[in-house]
Design a protein around this motif. Structure first.
Motif: not given
Length: 445
Positions: A48-49, A397, A409, A405, A400, A45, A61, A52
């Motif tokens: 991902f963040t 999102t 990414i 994810r 996922l 996570n 997410v 992003s």
């Protein structure tokens, strides 16, 4: 060391640079004091963040406004600013402040980073980029903060104004409103809606265009690039507004409950934001299928070269349309504003478009496997949004799977850096052939 410098050409440096920024952000968002619960984000996570934010995408997410502490939010904001302007822009700016000389290789990196056509004047343009960014973000923050003071303490309002101004100017779309609602509370608010639309638009047309518009009073001329960007952006924005207004006018879940001015504002906002922003004032899952398909089309086109936005870019879209029109008219040359487009540019536009299509198709196909049971249009929307560096979502999102994810990414990274840049960074350059093959004929169409 010399071999390493030779190996690290501009495409490789850009790819490694964004990868490094994303990994640094991942580490910081994994720290306990980055999240409200004191546990930090899990590695996936956090990656991902961070990706992003660094790639100014906007897909999330976890809810930004309720999950992160002030420290975590400032990390995200820093990643957005650094990713939006590009690490080379920051490095050059600080080098100039310290009085250091900018080498030829650094100028080449800058040219690649800001998508300039020449290294001439690239350092001066970098200074202008910083000036434009700071000025526009401050102006946007003041307007937004003045509105937010009506419903929150002045300190919080200023912070919200700064966060949303930076996020939207850099076409990221992160918000602090909570509940994955984006800016839905301000659908009929002219100050918030028009300010955010202006930030997204100005941030999406590219710094080269901004610089030419800024100098227009002295030069009294605009380049072909700037003319095409402005004309295409105008047509897509207002054409999209009209279509969305017509398609959603009677939808009881979107525009129907709004006033007439609110309908126009919401239509304009939803036309601007697919161009690579990620903010929204309507619940996207409530839009009709025809409107969603229109948004997918706008997301695929994206912003303009030299900006933080993604997509195939407005100039690519315009070049392909020009090529099609010239073919229909039986003309060999593609002409805009009495200037001919080189064949090399047309080939590059075609390559970028095909690469974007393949990336979206492959990602959609893989997501239909990893996210089986989900609506196909929702998956297609998510795939195009990620690969075009937009950040809009119909709600898929946060749901996922881990593999899904990871796929997103990669798509967000490719959408920011560009599939061609990644290909150039990975591929081994071949030497030009010493001979040419005879021409062959095939039938087309």
């Amino acid at each position: 060391m010399k071999q390493l410098k030779k190996f690290l050409d501009p495409p490789k440096v850009l790819v490694l640079g964004f990868l490094t920024i994303s990994l640094m952000g991942t580490f910081l968002l994994s720290l306990p004091y980055a999240t409200v619960d004191g546990n930090g984000l899990s590695f996936l996570n956090a990656l991902f963040t961070s990706t992003s934010a660094a790639c100014v995408n906007g897909l999330v997410v976890v809810d930004t406004g309720t999950t992160f502490t002030l420290f975590g939010q400032l990390v995200i904001l820093s990643l957005i600013q650094l990713g939006g302007l590009g690490f080379m822009t920051f490095a050059t700016f600080f080098a100039v402040l310290l009085g250091k000389r900018i080498s030829l290789k650094e100028r080449l990196l800058l040219r690649e980073s800001i998508n300039s056509s020449s290294i001439s004047g690239v350092v001066k343009l970098t200074k202008r980029i910083i000036l434009f960014t700071v000025t526009i973000e401050i102006f946007g923050a003041i307007l937004l903060a003045s509105r937010f003071t009506a419903e929150m303490p002045i300190g919080k309002a200023v912070y919200y104004g700064v966060f949303h101004a930076i996020s939207n100017f850099n076409n990221a779309g992160f918000d602090l409103t909570g509940g994955f609602k984006s800016l839905a509370l301000y659908a009929e608010d002219p100050i918030v809606s028009l300010t955010v639309c202006a930030l997204i638009t100005v941030g999406g047309i590219g710094f080269i265009v901004l610089n030419e518009v800024f100098e227009y009073r002295e030069t009294r001329r605009l380049s072909l690039h700037t003319k095409i960007v402005l004309a295409t952006s105008f047509v897509l924005t207002f054409g999209g507004t009209i279509f969305i207004l017509l398609l959603e006018f009677g939808n009881p879940k979107t525009l129907q409950p709004l006033s007439y001015s609110g309908k126009v504002l919401a239509s304009l906002f939803q036309s601007v934001t697919p161009r690579s922003a990620g903010s929204s004032t309507l619940n996207l899952s409530d839009l009709s299928q025809s409107t969603l398909f229109l948004l997918i089309f706008l997301m695929f086109i994206g912003a303009s070269p030299g900006s933080a936005g993604g997509g195939i870019k407005t100039t690519t879209f315009a070049t392909l349309l020009g090529a099609v029109w010239s073919q229909i008219k039986g003309k060999e040359d593609v002409v805009f504003f009495r200037q001919c487009i080189p064949f090399g540019t047309i080939y590059k536009a075609l390559t970028i478009t095909i690469s974007g299509i393949f990336l979206a198709i492959i990602l959609t196909m893989l997501l239909t496997i990893t996210e089986s049971g989900k609506d196909f249009l929702m998956i297609l929307f998510e795939a195009v949004s990620a690969s075009s560096n937009v950040g809009l979502s119909m709600g898929l999102t946060p749901e996922l799977s881990p593999i899904g994810r990871i796929l997103i990414i990669f798509a967000m990274f490719a959408g920011r850096v560009g599939p061609l840049t990644i290909a150039y960074a990975v591929a081994t350059r071949e030497k030009p052939n010493a001979f040419r093959y005879p021409k062959g004929k095939i039938m087309i169409g």
